[in-house]
Design a protein around this motif. Sequence first.
Motif, PDB file in Angstrom:
ATOM      1  N   MET A   1      -6.987  -2.094   2.688  1.00 48.30           N
ATOM      2  CA  MET A   1      -5.864  -1.275   2.533  1.00 48.30           C
ATOM      3  C   MET A   1      -5.579  -0.811   4.291  1.00 48.30           C
ATOM      4  SD  MET A   1      -4.073   0.476   0.666  1.00 48.30           S
ATOM      5  CE  MET A   1      -4.710   0.289  -1.010  1.00 48.30           C
TER       6      MET A   1
ATOM      7  N   SER B   1       5.418   0.977  -2.951  1.00 46.03           N
ATOM      8  CA  SER B   1       4.583   0.382  -3.918  1.00 46.03           C
ATOM      9  C   SER B   1       5.406  -0.445  -4.916  1.00 46.03           C
ATOM     10  CB  SER B   1       3.542   0.822  -4.601  1.00 46.03           C
ATOM     11  OG  SER B   1       3.644   1.476  -5.491  1.00 46.03           O
TER      12      SER B   1
ATOM     13  N   PHE C   1       0.943  -1.248   0.029  1.00 44.89           N
ATOM     14  CA  PHE C   1      -0.157   0.080  -0.061  1.00 44.89           C
ATOM     15  C   PHE C   1       0.666   1.324   0.085  1.00 44.89           C
ATOM     16  CE2 PHE C   1       1.497  -0.548   4.133  1.00 44.89           C
ATOM     17  CZ  PHE C   1       1.325  -1.728   4.433  1.00 44.89           C
ATOM     18  N   ASP C   2       0.132   2.364   0.071  1.00 39.62           N
ATOM     19  CA  ASP C   2       0.863   3.744   0.235  1.00 39.62           C
ATOM     20  C   ASP C   2       1.587   3.913   1.636  1.00 39.62           C
ATOM     21  OD1 ASP C   2      -0.327   6.940  -0.236  1.00 39.62           O
ATOM     22  OD2 ASP C   2       1.610   6.073  -0.472  1.00 39.62           O
TER      23      ASP C   2
ATOM     24  N   TYR D   1      -4.168  -3.363   6.638  1.00 41.44           N
ATOM     25  CA  TYR D   1      -2.636  -3.597   6.576  1.00 41.44           C
ATOM     26  C   TYR D   1      -2.068  -2.762   7.178  1.00 41.44           C
ATOM     27  CZ  TYR D   1      -3.025  -7.363   2.835  1.00 41.44           C
ATOM     28  OH  TYR D   1      -3.324  -8.389   2.184  1.00 41.44           O
TER      29      TYR D   1
END
Lengths: 137, 93
Positions: free
Chosen positions: B1, A62, A6-7, B4
């Motif tokens: 998202m 990423s 993820f970011d 995580y």
Amino acid sequence: MEFKLFDLSIVEYAFFITAVLIILIGLYGALVKKTLIKIVIGLSVLDAGINLLLISVGYVKSGTAPIFSPALIKDMPLTLENIKKLSEGMVDPVPQALVLTAIVIGFGVTAVALSLVIRLYRHHHTLNIDEIKNLKW
Amino acid sequence: MIIYIILLLFLLLLMIGTAIYSIVQRDLLYAVIGTGVISLILSILFLFLQAPDVALTEAAIGVALTTIVFIITIRNTVRFEEEPKRPSKPASK
């Protein structure tokens, strides 16, 4: 199947702060504690913190693992431009190679230090560094 | 998202807590198990940071071999750390 992360904007700082905190905790254990095994445990914790710091510095946002797998290159001909384009989205492999070496060397250092601890215990029958004063004056 | 990110922050906090535990614990065997847990969490974090080869090496050497060497040392010496005793007289001279 690409396993992309993820970011990492806030989490990246969390990694850095955690690594520095673990380095400081290990340094405290190695400097303040009086038992020899506890000093070696402190050095081991310090080692783990340094490894985490190096790996998280080399992380690209990423990115994928720096491995040219068949699932990644598919049917692409391996020309120089294609290799450059594929390695754009990979994390930096140089800190990973460094840390891979540092883990093995850290284990060697720990093993040698613990063997010295056993020898000192057989000679002095104590592990307290205040009572082992052969070289103190 | 978001799950995580929560998982990663939980792992990082658990790693800091285990490091503090393995420094302040007076039973050396528990402290050594604490360093093994630190290496295990570090291996999971390496997998999240896209370094699978480093994660494999850390899981083999950091979790297994280092713990075994520490436990052999504790068997050959003492298990408990000494209590820090107050100095009865000042440590001058």
